[in-house]
Design a protein around this motif. Structure first.
Motif, PDB file in Angstrom:
ATOM      1  N   SER A 102       8.265   8.602   0.777  1.00 32.56           N
ATOM      2  CA  SER A 102       7.580   7.763  -0.193  1.00 32.56           C
ATOM      3  C   SER A 102       6.189   7.466   0.353  1.00 32.56           C
ATOM      4  CB  SER A 102       8.354   6.467  -0.415  1.00 32.56           C
ATOM      5  OG  SER A 102       7.687   5.647  -1.346  1.00 32.56           O
ATOM      6  N   ASP A 103       5.265   7.234  -0.541  1.00 38.68           N
ATOM      7  CA  ASP A 103       3.893   6.928  -0.133  1.00 38.68           C
ATOM      8  C   ASP A 103       3.629   5.428  -0.072  1.00 38.68           C
ATOM      9  OD1 ASP A 103       3.112   9.531   0.250  1.00 38.68           O
ATOM     10  OD2 ASP A 103       2.217   9.771  -1.726  1.00 38.68           O
ATOM     11  N   ASP A 104       4.676   4.624   0.095  1.00 40.01           N
ATOM     12  CA  ASP A 104       4.513   3.171   0.127  1.00 40.01           C
ATOM     13  C   ASP A 104       3.536   2.711   1.202  1.00 40.01           C
ATOM     14  OD1 ASP A 104       6.227   2.720  -1.978  1.00 40.01           O
ATOM     15  OD2 ASP A 104       7.976   2.439  -0.696  1.00 40.01           O
ATOM     16  N   GLU A 105       3.516   3.370   2.334  1.00 41.83           N
ATOM     17  CA  GLU A 105       2.674   2.946   3.455  1.00 41.83           C
ATOM     18  C   GLU A 105       1.425   3.807   3.631  1.00 41.83           C
ATOM     19  OE1 GLU A 105       3.408   0.146   5.104  1.00 41.83           O
ATOM     20  OE2 GLU A 105       5.185  -0.064   3.833  1.00 41.83           O
ATOM     21  N   VAL A 106       1.116   4.648   2.645  1.00 42.29           N
ATOM     22  CA  VAL A 106      -0.031   5.550   2.750  1.00 42.29           C
ATOM     23  C   VAL A 106      -1.289   4.836   2.281  1.00 42.29           C
ATOM     24  CG1 VAL A 106      -1.067   7.677   1.874  1.00 42.29           C
ATOM     25  CG2 VAL A 106       1.361   7.622   2.466  1.00 42.29           C
ATOM     26  N   LEU A 107      -2.325   4.921   3.089  1.00 44.01           N
ATOM     27  CA  LEU A 107      -3.644   4.419   2.708  1.00 44.01           C
ATOM     28  C   LEU A 107      -4.518   5.628   2.411  1.00 44.01           C
ATOM     29  CD1 LEU A 107      -4.126   1.736   5.491  1.00 44.01           C
ATOM     30  CD2 LEU A 107      -3.292   1.394   3.166  1.00 44.01           C
ATOM     31  N   GLU A 108      -5.347   5.522   1.405  1.00 46.79           N
ATOM     32  CA  GLU A 108      -6.172   6.660   1.025  1.00 46.79           C
ATOM     33  C   GLU A 108      -7.638   6.287   1.072  1.00 46.79           C
ATOM     34  OE1 GLU A 108      -6.768   9.656  -2.726  1.00 46.79           O
ATOM     35  OE2 GLU A 108      -4.886   8.593  -2.503  1.00 46.79           O
ATOM     36  N   TYR A 109      -8.422   7.175   1.636  1.00 47.76           N
ATOM     37  CA  TYR A 109      -9.872   7.019   1.704  1.00 47.76           C
ATOM     38  C   TYR A 109     -10.509   8.304   1.209  1.00 47.76           C
ATOM     39  CZ  TYR A 109      -9.133   2.933   4.615  1.00 47.76           C
ATOM     40  OH  TYR A 109      -8.726   1.717   5.084  1.00 47.76           O
ATOM     41  N   ASN A 110     -11.701   8.193   0.690  1.00 51.36           N
ATOM     42  CA  ASN A 110     -12.453   9.357   0.270  1.00 51.36           C
ATOM     43  C   ASN A 110     -13.645   9.492   1.212  1.00 51.36           C
ATOM     44  OD1 ASN A 110     -13.231  11.537  -1.267  1.00 51.36           O
ATOM     45  ND2 ASN A 110     -14.390  10.294  -2.725  1.00 51.36           N
ATOM     46  N   LEU A 111     -13.716  10.590   1.922  1.00 51.14           N
ATOM     47  CA  LEU A 111     -14.773  10.824   2.902  1.00 51.14           C
ATOM     48  C   LEU A 111     -15.746  11.833   2.328  1.00 51.14           C
ATOM     49  CD1 LEU A 111     -15.822  10.392   5.805  1.00 51.14           C
ATOM     50  CD2 LEU A 111     -14.348  12.298   6.486  1.00 51.14           C
ATOM     51  N   GLN A 112     -17.024  11.465   2.251  1.00 50.61           N
ATOM     52  CA  GLN A 112     -18.045  12.364   1.730  1.00 50.61           C
ATOM     53  C   GLN A 112     -18.961  12.759   2.883  1.00 50.61           C
ATOM     54  OE1 GLN A 112     -20.951  10.763  -1.096  1.00 50.61           O
ATOM     55  NE2 GLN A 112     -20.525  12.546  -2.379  1.00 50.61           N
ATOM     56  N   ILE A 113     -19.173  14.065   3.038  1.00 48.73           N
ATOM     57  CA  ILE A 113     -19.993  14.577   4.133  1.00 48.73           C
ATOM     58  C   ILE A 113     -21.064  15.489   3.567  1.00 48.73           C
ATOM     59  CG2 ILE A 113     -19.969  16.029   6.217  1.00 48.73           C
ATOM     60  CD1 ILE A 113     -17.056  15.129   6.618  1.00 48.73           C
TER      61      ILE A 113
END
Length: 78
Positions: free
Chosen positions: A63-74
């Motif tokens: 499950s993704d209950d503990e997943v944090l998501e970020y968007n990294l732009q380079i």
């Protein structure tokens, strides 16, 4: 007994049209839809079948209950 699972889905717009939908937490869980709504419906069905298979084979369901998501732009030279 029912349990709620949370999954992060990714949608990728395809050059030929439509959207590929996949679930990073479920390897191989990939589907396609002509529209975003269709892709989401298709991936929902794919996840349900994937979970059924895991349960039938006595495998843990992630499950993704503990997943944090970020968007990294380079920026890079092309």
């Amino acid at each position: 007994m029912e349990k709620n699972y949370n999954f992060r889905i990714m949608l990728r717009k395809e050059p030929e049209g439509g959207y590929t939908a996949f679930v990073p937490s479920l390897p191989g869980c990939v589907t396609y839809g002509e529209t975003i709504d269709e892709a989401v419906d298709m991936v929902r069905e794919a996840v349900e079948l994937y979970i059924e298979s895991l349960i039938e084979h006595n495998e843990p369901v992630p499950s993704d209950d503990e997943v944090l998501e970020y968007n990294l732009q380079i920026k890079a030279q092309a």
